[in-house]
Design a protein around this motif. Structure first.
Motif, PDB file in Angstrom:
ATOM      1  N   ALA A  59      -8.227   8.217  -0.923  1.00  0.00           N
ATOM      2  CA  ALA A  59      -9.178   7.463  -0.093  1.00  0.00           C
ATOM      3  C   ALA A  59      -9.241   6.008  -0.540  1.00  0.00           C
ATOM      4  O   ALA A  59      -9.005   5.699  -1.701  1.00  0.00           O
ATOM      5  CB  ALA A  59     -10.556   8.107  -0.201  1.00  0.00           C
ATOM      6  N   PRO A  60      -9.538   5.098   0.402  1.00  0.00           N
ATOM      7  CA  PRO A  60      -9.695   3.690   0.023  1.00  0.00           C
ATOM      8  C   PRO A  60     -10.804   3.563  -1.025  1.00  0.00           C
ATOM      9  O   PRO A  60     -11.837   4.229  -0.918  1.00  0.00           O
ATOM     10  CB  PRO A  60     -10.097   2.994   1.335  1.00  0.00           C
ATOM     11  N   ALA A  61     -10.604   2.702  -2.027  1.00  0.00           N
ATOM     12  CA  ALA A  61     -11.588   2.544  -3.105  1.00  0.00           C
ATOM     13  C   ALA A  61     -12.887   1.968  -2.555  1.00  0.00           C
ATOM     14  O   ALA A  61     -12.860   1.113  -1.676  1.00  0.00           O
ATOM     15  CB  ALA A  61     -11.022   1.621  -4.187  1.00  0.00           C
ATOM     16  N   PRO A  62     -14.034   2.463  -3.082  1.00  0.00           N
ATOM     17  CA  PRO A  62     -15.334   1.980  -2.596  1.00  0.00           C
ATOM     18  C   PRO A  62     -15.488   0.472  -2.796  1.00  0.00           C
ATOM     19  O   PRO A  62     -16.212  -0.180  -2.046  1.00  0.00           O
ATOM     20  CB  PRO A  62     -16.352   2.736  -3.464  1.00  0.00           C
ATOM     21  N   ASP A  63     -14.799  -0.090  -3.797  1.00  0.00           N
ATOM     22  CA  ASP A  63     -14.913  -1.531  -4.022  1.00  0.00           C
ATOM     23  C   ASP A  63     -13.713  -2.283  -3.450  1.00  0.00           C
ATOM     24  O   ASP A  63     -13.462  -3.424  -3.786  1.00  0.00           O
ATOM     25  CB  ASP A  63     -15.058  -1.825  -5.523  1.00  0.00           C
ATOM     26  N   GLY A  64     -12.942  -1.605  -2.580  1.00  0.00           N
ATOM     27  CA  GLY A  64     -11.728  -2.228  -2.033  1.00  0.00           C
ATOM     28  C   GLY A  64     -12.020  -3.202  -0.906  1.00  0.00           C
ATOM     29  O   GLY A  64     -11.129  -3.911  -0.453  1.00  0.00           O
ATOM     30  N   GLY A  65     -13.228  -3.203  -0.419  1.00  0.00           N
ATOM     31  CA  GLY A  65     -13.587  -4.120   0.658  1.00  0.00           C
ATOM     32  C   GLY A  65     -13.486  -3.443   2.015  1.00  0.00           C
ATOM     33  O   GLY A  65     -12.690  -2.527   2.205  1.00  0.00           O
ATOM     34  N   PRO A  66     -14.304  -3.900   2.978  1.00  0.00           N
ATOM     35  CA  PRO A  66     -14.304  -3.313   4.319  1.00  0.00           C
ATOM     36  C   PRO A  66     -12.968  -3.529   5.039  1.00  0.00           C
ATOM     37  O   PRO A  66     -12.538  -2.694   5.840  1.00  0.00           O
ATOM     38  CB  PRO A  66     -15.445  -4.037   5.031  1.00  0.00           C
ATOM     39  N   GLY A  67     -12.324  -4.665   4.753  1.00  0.00           N
ATOM     40  CA  GLY A  67     -11.065  -4.970   5.437  1.00  0.00           C
ATOM     41  C   GLY A  67     -10.008  -3.925   5.138  1.00  0.00           C
ATOM     42  O   GLY A  67      -9.319  -3.433   6.041  1.00  0.00           O
ATOM     43  N   ALA A  68      -9.887  -3.561   3.844  1.00  0.00           N
ATOM     44  CA  ALA A  68      -8.874  -2.575   3.456  1.00  0.00           C
ATOM     45  C   ALA A  68      -9.148  -1.239   4.126  1.00  0.00           C
ATOM     46  O   ALA A  68      -8.228  -0.557   4.617  1.00  0.00           O
ATOM     47  CB  ALA A  68      -8.853  -2.425   1.939  1.00  0.00           C
ATOM     48  N   LEU A  69     -10.417  -0.852   4.189  1.00  0.00           N
ATOM     49  CA  LEU A  69     -10.767   0.436   4.794  1.00  0.00           C
ATOM     50  C   LEU A  69     -10.450   0.452   6.293  1.00  0.00           C
ATOM     51  O   LEU A  69      -9.908   1.424   6.819  1.00  0.00           O
ATOM     52  CB  LEU A  69     -12.241   0.728   4.545  1.00  0.00           C
ATOM     53  N   LEU A  70     -10.763  -0.642   6.968  1.00  0.00           N
ATOM     54  CA  LEU A  70     -10.528  -0.686   8.419  1.00  0.00           C
ATOM     55  C   LEU A  70      -9.027  -0.799   8.711  1.00  0.00           C
ATOM     56  O   LEU A  70      -8.531  -0.201   9.683  1.00  0.00           O
ATOM     57  CB  LEU A  70     -11.304  -1.841   9.043  1.00  0.00           C
ATOM     58  N   THR A  71      -8.301  -1.539   7.870  1.00  0.00           N
ATOM     59  CA  THR A  71      -6.850  -1.623   8.041  1.00  0.00           C
ATOM     60  C   THR A  71      -6.223  -0.238   7.882  1.00  0.00           C
ATOM     61  O   THR A  71      -5.364   0.173   8.668  1.00  0.00           O
ATOM     62  CB  THR A  71      -6.246  -2.596   7.004  1.00  0.00           C
ATOM     63  N   ARG A  72      -6.687   0.468   6.867  1.00  0.00           N
ATOM     64  CA  ARG A  72      -6.173   1.822   6.614  1.00  0.00           C
ATOM     65  C   ARG A  72      -6.485   2.739   7.801  1.00  0.00           C
ATOM     66  O   ARG A  72      -5.660   3.567   8.204  1.00  0.00           O
ATOM     67  CB  ARG A  72      -6.820   2.327   5.324  1.00  0.00           C
ATOM     68  N   THR A  73      -7.668   2.587   8.368  1.00  0.00           N
ATOM     69  CA  THR A  73      -8.039   3.368   9.555  1.00  0.00           C
ATOM     70  C   THR A  73      -7.052   3.092  10.689  1.00  0.00           C
ATOM     71  O   THR A  73      -6.561   4.011  11.341  1.00  0.00           O
ATOM     72  CB  THR A  73      -9.473   2.998   9.990  1.00  0.00           C
ATOM     73  N   GLY A  74      -6.735   1.802  10.886  1.00  0.00           N
ATOM     74  CA  GLY A  74      -5.802   1.434  11.951  1.00  0.00           C
ATOM     75  C   GLY A  74      -4.416   2.010  11.722  1.00  0.00           C
ATOM     76  O   GLY A  74      -3.792   2.545  12.647  1.00  0.00           O
ATOM     77  N   THR A  75      -3.945   1.918  10.503  1.00  0.00           N
ATOM     78  CA  THR A  75      -2.616   2.452  10.183  1.00  0.00           C
ATOM     79  C   THR A  75      -2.566   3.947  10.445  1.00  0.00           C
ATOM     80  O   THR A  75      -1.582   4.472  10.985  1.00  0.00           O
ATOM     81  CB  THR A  75      -2.288   2.160   8.700  1.00  0.00           C
ATOM     82  N   THR A  76      -3.639   4.645  10.071  1.00  0.00           N
ATOM     83  CA  THR A  76      -3.683   6.093  10.282  1.00  0.00           C
ATOM     84  C   THR A  76      -3.664   6.418  11.777  1.00  0.00           C
ATOM     85  O   THR A  76      -2.968   7.345  12.204  1.00  0.00           O
ATOM     86  CB  THR A  76      -4.948   6.683   9.618  1.00  0.00           C
ATOM     87  N   LEU A  77      -4.392   5.652  12.565  1.00  0.00           N
ATOM     88  CA  LEU A  77      -4.405   5.906  14.013  1.00  0.00           C
ATOM     89  C   LEU A  77      -3.012   5.688  14.609  1.00  0.00           C
ATOM     90  O   LEU A  77      -2.548   6.474  15.437  1.00  0.00           O
ATOM     91  CB  LEU A  77      -5.425   4.995  14.709  1.00  0.00           C
ATOM     92  N   ILE A  78      -2.324   4.613  14.181  1.00  0.00           N
ATOM     93  CA  ILE A  78      -0.970   4.365  14.696  1.00  0.00           C
ATOM     94  C   ILE A  78      -0.057   5.534  14.334  1.00  0.00           C
ATOM     95  O   ILE A  78       0.767   5.971  15.142  1.00  0.00           O
ATOM     96  CB  ILE A  78      -0.415   3.032  14.128  1.00  0.00           C
ATOM     97  N   SER A  79      -0.233   6.083  13.126  1.00  0.00           N
ATOM     98  CA  SER A  79       0.643   7.166  12.657  1.00  0.00           C
ATOM     99  C   SER A  79       0.347   8.501  13.301  1.00  0.00           C
ATOM    100  O   SER A  79       1.205   9.376  13.316  1.00  0.00           O
ATOM    101  CB  SER A  79       0.509   7.344  11.141  1.00  0.00           C
ATOM    102  N   LYS A  80      -0.874   8.710  13.784  1.00  0.00           N
ATOM    103  CA  LYS A  80      -1.261  10.066  14.185  1.00  0.00           C
ATOM    104  C   LYS A  80      -1.551  10.256  15.663  1.00  0.00           C
ATOM    105  O   LYS A  80      -1.546  11.387  16.141  1.00  0.00           O
ATOM    106  CB  LYS A  80      -2.514  10.498  13.396  1.00  0.00           C
ATOM    107  N   VAL A  81      -1.831   9.203  16.395  1.00  0.00           N
ATOM    108  CA  VAL A  81      -2.342   9.412  17.751  1.00  0.00           C
ATOM    109  C   VAL A  81      -1.232   9.457  18.801  1.00  0.00           C
ATOM    110  O   VAL A  81      -1.169  10.357  19.625  1.00  0.00           O
ATOM    111  CB  VAL A  81      -3.377   8.325  18.131  1.00  0.00           C
TER     112      VAL A  81
END
Lengths: 331, 215
Positions: free
Chosen positions: B58-80
């Protein structure tokens, strides 16, 4: 919904397991969802990769083999494959000679293959894309997503695949694929809707005496709804719609594909083909080669599509070239 | 209220919950003018996103909102797959990229710029204009309402509530439109009278933002 499935969620993986079990001549990567030839062609050879939503079988996996595709990437039902999948397919089959993506013109397919082409380029794989858009039911204008890719995909994969098998370079294979597409037009009529397993209901429902004219292959409604008429009248309209768009004239030769959409008996498809041949003969157009059967289906939809590819000596010679795939064989 | 990693994660989880709740309705809208898979595709994508958030990587809690949202986007591209995977995937990646690490958490105005970057990414990839009957028709009024609220001095909760209202109005207003992009465009005039499923899912996304920022 009455279907031979285990669960709606596992349709693709269960079907791929079946493909793997039935076809030892194919290599099925169940995790990456990529189908390749079990025996790699002698390198270097331009590789053809196609893919799209599942539910159109035998397209595309059934056309993997010598003389046609090197790899297919099936997406979820009626959903394009994801870029990772297309990239995995390209990486699996690129011999250094480059890869041709055969992409049917749907918004999702175009986007996912475009993202995959970017990723492939970053990894040093040269990619060309052949966009198939043969469906005359859609007005090709800035007011639509453009014409859909349907039956012509089979001709593109067969003819460009044959040229690639002979060692032609990347640009030549892609250019020929584009030429086949440009020479092809299709039109479809549905007698029933198609039921996506995850949706559980048909995309549209027709009364006993109704048909949808100008449908695509994803269960979406067509251009208009009409009353059912005898096959002779329906085919006459389909042929005339294609000829109006295609500018075929007396003396031309065509490759004619009468394609079942998944739920129509071959008996009826042959009735349709007989009418197609008769109507074309009236226009002085010769059916040089023919294909009748289920090649680009829409799950359980009843109905047919007609694809006419204007032929010439080169296209016919490559159409006749050897192919050894689960769904299309030429000695 | 600023946009920190916690808020970004709450937003993504709230979208996933909304998709889980509404996927049948989205699929029904898509059956009318598309191919009947919008709900199931988004559901598959956000199930995968939750698996990432709850997983060992999982994205680190102190990794920043940008990293978490970027990771969300990458996952959507890979799975949807489909069009919605690349469109929402690119949108979240653009929002994430607009919230770079090492910077103080974005305030309401800063997050508005990130939401604008998301809309630009969608329009660049899909080449859709307002009025084409796509998710752009929900995202555009959502952004306008959000910006108007911020300009009037609102904080994130009020701006998000305004955006949710704008998105829902925009989604409703797609009903009389004739589709010019995506599969619904094949129907021509027959696409009129139906709500665009992508605009409807975008409304869920903004409503989720309003819900998690409200009190």
């Amino acid at each position: 919904m009455k279907k031979l499935i285990n669960t709606a969620e596992s349709v693709l993986e269960d079907a791929l397991a079946g493909v793997a079990a039935a076809h030892p001549e194919l290599a099925v990567d169940l995790a990456a969802r990529v189908i390749t030839r079990a025996v790699r062609p002698p390198a270097p050879k331009v590789a053809l990769v196609s893919g799209g939503g599942s539910g159109h079988e035998p397209l595309h996996g059934g056309f993997v083999g010598p003389g046609m595709l090197d790899a297919a990437c099936p997406g979820e039902v009626f959903t394009s494959p994801v870029p990772d999948q297309v990239l995995a397919a390209a990486e699996a089959v690129d011999s250094g000679a480059g890869v041709v993506f055969v992409v049917k013109n749907y918004t999702g397919d175009v986007m996912n293959f475009e993202l995959a082409a970017e990723l492939a380029a970053e990894r040093g794989i040269e990619v060309r894309t052949v966009l198939v858009n043969d469906d005359v039911a859609v007005e090709d204008s800035t007011w639509t997503a453009g014409r859909r890719g349907t039956g012509a995909t089979v001709a593109v994969e067969k003819i460009a695949g044959a040229l690639a098998e002979r060692g032609a370079p990347l640009d030549a294979v892609a250019a020929l694929g584009e030429r086949v597409n440009a020479a092809s037009r299709s039109f479809a009529i549905a007698l029933t809707g198609a039921t996506v397993p995850a949706a559980g209901r048909p995309g549209f429902e027709l009364a006993e005496d109704e048909i949808e004219v100008g449908v695509g292959i994803h269960g979406e409604p067509g251009r208009r709804r009409e009353k059912l008429r005898p096959a002779r009248e329906l085919v006459a309209e389909v042929v005339s719609t294609i000829l109006t768009d295609h500018h075929l004239t007396a003396g031309d030769e065509v490759i004619a594909l009468v394609n079942g959409l998944g739920g129509t008996p071959l008996l009826e498809l042959y009735i349709v083909f007989g009418e197609v041949a008769a109507r074309l003969a009236e226009h002085g157009i010769t059916v040089a080669r023919s294909l009748v059967g289920n090649y680009v289906t829409s799950l359980d939809m009843a109905g047919f599509s007609l694809t006419l590819t204007k032929a010439d000596a080169q296209l016919l010679e490559l159409w006749d070239a050897p192919a050894d795939t689960p769904a299309l064989k030429r000695a | 209220m600023d946009v920190d990693t916690r808020l970004a994660e709450d937003w993504v989880r709230a979208i996933a919950a909304a998709v889980e709740r509404e996927h049948e309705r989205l699929t029904e809208l898509d059956s009318a003018i598309g191919d009947g898979d919008h709900g199931s595709n988004l559901r598959r994508g956000f199930t995968a996103v939750l698996a990432v958030l709850d997983g060992p990587d999982a994205p680190a809690p102190d990794g920043g909102p940008g990293a978490l949202l970027t990771r969300t986007g990458t996952t959507l591209i890979s799975k949807v797959g489909g069009a919605s995977g690349p469109l929402y995937g690119k949108a979240f990646r653009a929002i994430g990229a607009a919230l770079p690490p090492g910077q103080p958490p974005a305030d309401a105005a800063g997050f508005g710029e990130a939401l604008a970057a998301g809309l630009r990414a969608v329009r660049d990839l899909g080449r859709a204009e307002p009025g084409d009957k796509t998710l752009v028709d929900a995202w555009t009024p959502a952004l306008e309402a959000y910006r108007a609220a911020v300009a009037a001095g609102a904080g994130l909760p009020e701006a998000a509530a305004a955006a949710a209202g704008g998105a829902e109005r925009g989604a409703r207003d797609t009903e009389p439109l004739q589709a010019r992009k995506g599969r619904a465009s094949y129907l021509g005039p027959r696409s009129v009278g139906h709500r665009d499923p992508g605009a409807a899912s975008t409304a869920l996304l903004f409503r989720a933002l309003a819900d998690i920022t409200a009190g």
